[in-house]
Design a protein around this motif. Structure first.
Motif, PDB file in Angstrom:
ATOM      1  N   LEU A 140       9.593  59.949 -68.255  1.00  0.00           N
ATOM      2  CA  LEU A 140      10.671  59.245 -68.958  1.00  0.00           C
ATOM      3  C   LEU A 140      10.235  58.930 -70.382  1.00  0.00           C
ATOM      4  O   LEU A 140       9.050  58.625 -70.606  1.00  0.00           O
ATOM      5  N   ASP A 141      11.188  58.937 -71.329  1.00  0.00           N
ATOM      6  CA  ASP A 141      10.793  58.450 -72.655  1.00  0.00           C
ATOM      7  C   ASP A 141      11.087  56.961 -72.816  1.00  0.00           C
ATOM      8  O   ASP A 141      10.582  56.319 -73.726  1.00  0.00           O
ATOM      9  N   THR A 142      11.880  56.385 -71.910  1.00  0.00           N
ATOM     10  CA  THR A 142      12.078  54.926 -71.917  1.00  0.00           C
ATOM     11  C   THR A 142      11.811  54.422 -70.503  1.00  0.00           C
ATOM     12  O   THR A 142      12.601  54.682 -69.596  1.00  0.00           O
ATOM     13  N   THR A 143      10.696  53.742 -70.322  1.00  0.00           N
ATOM     14  CA  THR A 143      10.334  53.314 -68.968  1.00  0.00           C
ATOM     15  C   THR A 143      10.798  51.897 -68.658  1.00  0.00           C
ATOM     16  O   THR A 143      10.794  51.490 -67.504  1.00  0.00           O
ATOM     17  N   ARG A 144      11.184  51.127 -69.710  1.00  0.00           N
ATOM     18  CA  ARG A 144      11.647  49.762 -69.443  1.00  0.00           C
ATOM     19  C   ARG A 144      12.602  49.315 -70.544  1.00  0.00           C
ATOM     20  O   ARG A 144      12.461  49.725 -71.695  1.00  0.00           O
ATOM     21  N   VAL A 145      13.565  48.457 -70.134  1.00  0.00           N
ATOM     22  CA  VAL A 145      14.547  47.975 -71.112  1.00  0.00           C
ATOM     23  C   VAL A 145      14.628  46.445 -71.051  1.00  0.00           C
ATOM     24  O   VAL A 145      15.611  45.868 -71.499  1.00  0.00           O
ATOM     25  N   ASP A 146      13.587  45.824 -70.526  1.00  0.00           N
ATOM     26  CA  ASP A 146      13.621  44.376 -70.325  1.00  0.00           C
ATOM     27  C   ASP A 146      13.007  43.589 -71.475  1.00  0.00           C
ATOM     28  O   ASP A 146      13.021  42.361 -71.448  1.00  0.00           O
ATOM     29  N   LEU A 147      12.455  44.269 -72.480  1.00  0.00           N
ATOM     30  CA  LEU A 147      11.711  43.558 -73.512  1.00  0.00           C
ATOM     31  C   LEU A 147      12.400  43.626 -74.867  1.00  0.00           C
ATOM     32  O   LEU A 147      12.984  44.652 -75.231  1.00  0.00           O
ATOM     33  N   ALA A 184      11.948  43.436 -79.148  1.00  0.00           N
ATOM     34  CA  ALA A 184      11.040  44.204 -80.013  1.00  0.00           C
ATOM     35  C   ALA A 184       9.634  43.595 -80.068  1.00  0.00           C
ATOM     36  O   ALA A 184       8.645  44.326 -80.188  1.00  0.00           O
ATOM     37  N   ASP A 185       9.524  42.266 -79.964  1.00  0.00           N
ATOM     38  CA  ASP A 185       8.190  41.641 -80.040  1.00  0.00           C
ATOM     39  C   ASP A 185       7.479  41.603 -78.685  1.00  0.00           C
ATOM     40  O   ASP A 185       6.381  41.072 -78.564  1.00  0.00           O
ATOM     41  N   GLY A 186       8.122  42.177 -77.648  1.00  0.00           N
ATOM     42  CA  GLY A 186       7.495  42.208 -76.320  1.00  0.00           C
ATOM     43  C   GLY A 186       7.881  41.017 -75.451  1.00  0.00           C
ATOM     44  O   GLY A 186       7.452  40.931 -74.298  1.00  0.00           O
ATOM     45  N   SER A 187       8.692  40.091 -75.979  1.00  0.00           N
ATOM     46  CA  SER A 187       9.108  38.941 -75.152  1.00  0.00           C
ATOM     47  C   SER A 187      10.226  39.385 -74.205  1.00  0.00           C
ATOM     48  O   SER A 187      10.944  40.351 -74.490  1.00  0.00           O
ATOM     49  N   PRO A 188      10.388  38.674 -73.075  1.00  0.00           N
ATOM     50  CA  PRO A 188      11.421  39.084 -72.120  1.00  0.00           C
ATOM     51  C   PRO A 188      12.818  38.869 -72.681  1.00  0.00           C
ATOM     52  O   PRO A 188      13.080  37.844 -73.300  1.00  0.00           O
ATOM     53  N   GLN A 189      13.712  39.840 -72.487  1.00  0.00           N
ATOM     54  CA  GLN A 189      15.096  39.637 -72.917  1.00  0.00           C
ATOM     55  C   GLN A 189      16.064  39.721 -71.743  1.00  0.00           C
ATOM     56  O   GLN A 189      17.271  39.691 -71.940  1.00  0.00           O
ATOM     57  N   ILE A 190      15.520  39.858 -70.545  1.00  0.00           N
ATOM     58  CA  ILE A 190      16.357  39.864 -69.342  1.00  0.00           C
ATOM     59  C   ILE A 190      15.764  38.824 -68.409  1.00  0.00           C
ATOM     60  O   ILE A 190      14.542  38.775 -68.245  1.00  0.00           O
ATOM     61  N   MET A 191      16.595  37.972 -67.825  1.00  0.00           N
ATOM     62  CA  MET A 191      16.071  36.993 -66.866  1.00  0.00           C
ATOM     63  C   MET A 191      16.693  37.272 -65.504  1.00  0.00           C
ATOM     64  O   MET A 191      17.718  36.704 -65.149  1.00  0.00           O
ATOM     65  N   SER A 192      16.104  38.195 -64.754  1.00  0.00           N
ATOM     66  CA  SER A 192      16.552  38.424 -63.383  1.00  0.00           C
ATOM     67  C   SER A 192      15.345  38.944 -62.603  1.00  0.00           C
ATOM     68  O   SER A 192      14.439  39.534 -63.201  1.00  0.00           O
ATOM     69  N   ASN A 193      15.354  38.691 -61.325  1.00  0.00           N
ATOM     70  CA  ASN A 193      14.187  39.056 -60.538  1.00  0.00           C
ATOM     71  C   ASN A 193      14.620  39.347 -59.109  1.00  0.00           C
ATOM     72  O   ASN A 193      15.146  38.468 -58.420  1.00  0.00           O
ATOM     73  N   ILE A 246       9.091  30.538 -67.776  1.00  0.00           N
ATOM     74  CA  ILE A 246       9.056  31.868 -67.164  1.00  0.00           C
ATOM     75  C   ILE A 246       9.901  31.962 -65.898  1.00  0.00           C
ATOM     76  O   ILE A 246      10.037  33.047 -65.330  1.00  0.00           O
ATOM     77  N   ASP A 247      10.462  30.841 -65.477  1.00  0.00           N
ATOM     78  CA  ASP A 247      11.204  30.838 -64.222  1.00  0.00           C
ATOM     79  C   ASP A 247      12.322  31.892 -64.259  1.00  0.00           C
ATOM     80  O   ASP A 247      13.126  31.900 -65.188  1.00  0.00           O
ATOM     81  N   GLY A 248      12.330  32.798 -63.299  1.00  0.00           N
ATOM     82  CA  GLY A 248      13.392  33.804 -63.209  1.00  0.00           C
ATOM     83  C   GLY A 248      13.105  35.068 -63.997  1.00  0.00           C
ATOM     84  O   GLY A 248      13.871  36.036 -63.918  1.00  0.00           O
ATOM     85  N   ALA A 249      12.043  35.101 -64.793  1.00  0.00           N
ATOM     86  CA  ALA A 249      11.736  36.315 -65.556  1.00  0.00           C
ATOM     87  C   ALA A 249      11.253  37.406 -64.610  1.00  0.00           C
ATOM     88  O   ALA A 249      10.641  37.115 -63.576  1.00  0.00           O
ATOM     89  N   PRO A 250      11.498  38.671 -64.957  1.00  0.00           N
ATOM     90  CA  PRO A 250      11.106  39.729 -64.031  1.00  0.00           C
ATOM     91  C   PRO A 250       9.611  40.041 -64.036  1.00  0.00           C
ATOM     92  O   PRO A 250       9.064  40.388 -63.005  1.00  0.00           O
ATOM     93  N   VAL A 251       8.970  39.927 -65.208  1.00  0.00           N
ATOM     94  CA  VAL A 251       7.546  40.305 -65.280  1.00  0.00           C
ATOM     95  C   VAL A 251       6.747  39.092 -65.734  1.00  0.00           C
ATOM     96  O   VAL A 251       6.685  38.800 -66.928  1.00  0.00           O
ATOM     97  N   ASN A 252       6.167  38.386 -64.788  1.00  0.00           N
ATOM     98  CA  ASN A 252       5.383  37.226 -65.185  1.00  0.00           C
ATOM     99  C   ASN A 252       3.899  37.557 -65.250  1.00  0.00           C
ATOM    100  O   ASN A 252       3.074  37.032 -64.514  1.00  0.00           O
ATOM    101  N   ASN A 253       3.597  38.474 -66.183  1.00  0.00           N
ATOM    102  CA  ASN A 253       2.215  38.703 -66.596  1.00  0.00           C
ATOM    103  C   ASN A 253       1.906  37.555 -67.548  1.00  0.00           C
ATOM    104  O   ASN A 253       2.548  37.407 -68.595  1.00  0.00           O
ATOM    105  N   LEU A 254       0.918  36.720 -67.200  1.00  0.00           N
ATOM    106  CA  LEU A 254       0.686  35.488 -67.951  1.00  0.00           C
ATOM    107  C   LEU A 254      -0.263  35.680 -69.135  1.00  0.00           C
ATOM    108  O   LEU A 254      -0.614  34.708 -69.804  1.00  0.00           O
TER     109      LEU A 254
END
Ligand SMILES: O=C(O)CCC(=O)C(=O)O
Length: 316
Positions: A291-298, A300-309, A133-141
């Motif tokens: 907004l109809d799109t509130t986030r673009v970091d995930l 399709a399965d909900g896993s993170p696809q952007i690694m910046s924080n 998870i290092d560097g991921a933006p949303v570390n909800n565990l």
């Protein structure tokens, strides 16, 4: 609790109304704590039923057999606070809080959600998980926690975000209420809040933020507006309480203390069709109100696809 707001940056009493403070800052910090003894008693009960250590987590092989990125937060029927209903009166019946919420949302406001939020300390996060998870933006565990323990939300930091992130196609018709159950210092994953950031309206996550100096960020919105916003770090004592607008940017860094940070997080909604303070707050906003799109970091399965924080680079 007494009745004046604190300036979001200085902590000094402002004498402004709750609504005026929200129009200006996007957040309102209560000057006096909620009942300290009641907050401490609730904390003790929570700690008596949950160990916030490595036993919370699945092992890596078990996680990899069936990764679940969605549906891992508390929900009705799986929410630790459900067993502590009577212990929440110190929040839900606090006179000043009730008055403030009534002013902004109308007296018939409704509790949409309430839960325990834990800032998990570094020593409780297994090494295999830290590496992933290092560097991921949303570390909800939540995905990595054993299913029985998903009655609490566990964070190892979360980048600056708006609470509208979880509500696509919804108007800003609610507030967040956040309460500390013990003293929260700089190493206990305090909230970092960007004062005045709500004015650009709803923008999708991750947000365009560039740090100017230790306390100031430049914030750009996709519709070409920008604002200079001031960072404030919400350290506070037991019973510290704050409310903020769903467009106000806030986040946390990982908990570096040797113990967990335990907070209560409420979402409180407006029901009233009559004019309320929130109408004035929303009228002062210079950007989209939904907004109809509130986030673009995930993915399709909900896993993170952007690694910046961004919040990891904050000082304070
Ligand atoms: O408690 C935390 O560490 C982050 C909480 C937060 O920002 C949220 O739940 O929106």
């Amino acid at each position: 609790m007494s009745s004046a707001a604190r300036n979001v940056s200085t902590g000094v009493s402002t004498g402004r109304s709750v609504t005026d403070t929200l129009i200006c800052d996007g957040a309102y910090l209560f000057e006096a704590s909620l009942d300290v003894a009641a907050a401490s008693a609730l904390l003790q009960k929570i700690r008596a039923v949950r160990a916030f250590d490595q036993t919370l987590f699945l092992d890596e092989a078990a996680f990899d057999r069936d990764p679940q990125y969605r549906g891992v937060n508390p929900r009705p029927g799986r929410n630790l606070l459900e067993r502590f209903d009577a212990d929440l009166a110190f929040v839900e019946r606090d006179r000043e809080l009730v008055d403030a919420l009534g002013e902004v949302l109308g007296p018939d406001y409704v509790i949409m959600d309430r839960k325990v939020v834990c800032g998990v300390p570094a020593r409780s996060v297994p090494d295999w998980l830290k590496a992933r998870i290092d560097g991921a933006p949303v570390n909800n565990l939540g995905p990595y926690v054993k299913p029985d323990y998903r009655d609490v939300t566990y964070f190892y930091g979360i980048d600056f975000h708006q609470d509208i992130i979880d509500f696509k196609d919804r108007d800003a018709d609610f507030l967040t209420l956040y309460v500390y159950l013990h003293p929260v210092g700089r190493s206990d994953a305090p909230l970092f809040l960007l004062k005045g950031s709500h004015v650009l309206g709803a923008t999708s996550f991750p947000h365009a933020l560039a740090r100017k100096d230790a306390e100031t960020w430049r914030y750009d919105s996709p519709d070409g507006q920008s604002a200079e916003v001031r960072q404030t770090v919400l350290t506070g004592q037991t019973g510290f309480a704050a409310i903020w607008h769903p467009f106000t940017l806030h986040g946390t860094q990982p908990d570096t203390a040797d113990h967990e940070r335990i907070s209560l997080r409420y979402l409180i909604g407006r029901r009233s069709a009559s004019a309320v303070g929130l109408d004035l707050v929303n009228a002062a906003i210079r950007g989209p109100l939904r907004l109809d799109t509130t986030r673009v970091d995930l993915a399709a399965d909900g896993s993170p696809q952007i690694m910046s924080n961004t919040v990891r680079a904050a000082e304070g």
